[in-house]
Structure formats: C-alpha cells, structure tokens
Design an enzyme around this catalytic site. Sequence first.
Site: not given
Length: 301
Positions: A83, A119
């Site tokens: 990520k 997110d």
Amino acid sequence: MTKNSDHSTPAPNQSDPDGQVFVIGHPISHSRSPLIHMYWLKKHNISGAYDKLPVAPIELAEFVRRLKADAHQLGANVTIPHKELIKDYCDELTDTAQKIGATNTLFKQNGRLIGDNTDAYGFISNLEDLAPDWDNDLEEITILGAGGATRGLLYGLQQRTAARINLVNRTFDRAAALAAEFNADKSDQIGAFESNELAKLLPKTSLFINATSMGMNNDRHPNLDVSLLPNNAIVNDIVYTPLDTPLLKDARAAGLKCVDGLGMLLHQAVPGFEHWFGVRPSVDDKLRTIIIDDLVRAGQA
Ligand code: NAP
C-alpha cells in the site's frame, strides 16, 4: 515521479464491462474483495472479472508493467504489503492517496495509471449509512489508535468537520507525529494523548472510534470505560473480525449507538468498481449478508 491530482469523478472512457481487475497482496488468500466485486458484477449483469492475485514485493514491478501494457486489465486493489510502495509505480496519485500516504485502488485514465485511496470514503460512508446524524452537534471525536487506518480516518473526518479530534495511542509518539502531520492544514484540530488520559476525554466525546487492532482477539482496552461516554455518543469499531467486538457489546449494553466496521470495507470498494466497470454500485443488505456468512464460515464472525 508521481504527480498529485484529484480524480473524484471518473473520465467516461476509462471503464470496460469486459475488463479484468485483481486484488494484489502477499498473502492475499484472506481478502473478501472478490466476494464484494463479484456480487456487484453479477447484480449489474457485467461480464468483467475480479480475482485475487498473490504478488510478492519482488514481483510488484512486473505486475504493474503488465497492468499498464494490457488494455484488458483495468486496475487493481492493493493491500499489505504494497500500500505504501505502489506509489512509486503510479503515474499520478490522487490528492487523497497523497495525503493519506497509502494507495489501495489503481485505475487507468487517459493511458495513465492513477493511485487512489478509498478508505476515508468507506469510513465516512459507513457512518452516514448507519448513523446518519453522526455530525449533528458534534462536541469532540476521540480516536483510539494511531496506525495506518487512522490516517484515512483523520483525512475523512477533516474533510467533513472542524470538531476537535483527540488521538489516543499506546505509543504516544505515534499519535503526536500523526497529529502534527494532519494539523499542518487545520491548525490545532487534533490533539495527541496517552492511553491513561482516556477517562478525562470520554465525557466530552460525541463520536468514539476504535482504530486499534484490539477486539480482534476478543480483547478489551484496559483504559476504556464506555460508561463515561455521554448517553447520545456513537461508538464505531472499525475492526470487523469479529463483527460484534467486545467494545460494541459493552457500548450496546450501555445503551449507546453502535456502528460496526464491516460497512467501511464494503463502501471503500464502491469508487474502484465505478472506475473500472462504469456503474456506481450500492452497499445493500444482501452484500452484507454474503460477507457475514463468509466470516461465519471462516470462524471469524
Ligand atoms: P496498524 O497500523 O498495525 O496499527 C495498529 C494500532 O493498534 C496502533 O495504534 C497500535 O498501537 C494499536 N494496538 C495494537 N495492539 C494494541 C494493544 N494491545 N493495546 C493498545 N493498542 C494496540 O494497523 P491498522 O492498519 O491501523 O489497522 C488497525 C485495525 O483496523 C486492524 O485491526 C483492522 O482490522 C482494522 N481496519 C479495518 C478496516 C475496515 O475496512 N473496517 C480498514 C482498515 C483497518 P501502537 O502504535 O502503540 O503499536
């Protein structure tokens, strides 16, 4: 070198209903993303594909080379351990991915590979869904935890509210560093605190969020007494394995409004699906049931 840009609305020519998308990580077997995207593909009668693909760090460059070269491949979801590293392979990062410092969604736009982070969107959308009035008369917000997930929470909350945010963490220095970084844009909205200061923060807290991994082993935070929260407080646990964490059980027993973490996972998948397949999907009860059933089968519910 990555450039910073904001791609909140997809260009009309980038999606392909027959295309291929992967979720990559190492390991990746635990990922529920295929269940989510396959549900939407079937629901919208789209012939595209979404699969898990194990990609070790040493294989990341080759994965991105193929993704860029193959027009049939539309993008990917990216999880641990890629990520942070994946940004070096993107042509551009959205403003959101840049500020959060992690990328979980790749899509193509005008021949360029864009890295985004969904997110914060997932976190806020879940609150909107399960506690629509969460930002009415907010006094203070308290977040327990200062890891990677908290970065997305802070970004999402700062987009929506100027309310005071208390950041509490076992390792105080991590909370202090995050507060300093995210205060750069918004003066002193965020304050950092030691775990043993929780009791003094809770009575002023309208929204309490657990963003630690506590609860995953059915454990409770020793300094957290939910009875100190006001009667109208909302308690959001972003841990979703188990779905009904000890914190949520305690909060419900105290008569507080509870928001579980599964919806954050489901909602964060929405923008990627829209970019790749050209349809904005919705998080509905059937999708929630599919994932809960899978958690039950895996003994994680
Ligand atoms: P992370 O970067 O590893 O951070 C873990 C956090 O938990 C740190 O603040 C750490 O404190 C704290 N912590 C761990 N064990 C603790 C303990 N025994 N006592 C007190 N604090 C403890 O993890 P992350 O990526 O931020 O993820 C945190 C959790 O969020 C995960 O468990 C995951 O399930 C959940 N999550 C859910 C979603 C969703 O879609 N619902 C998305 C992302 C993450 P220290 O700094 O002191 O180590």
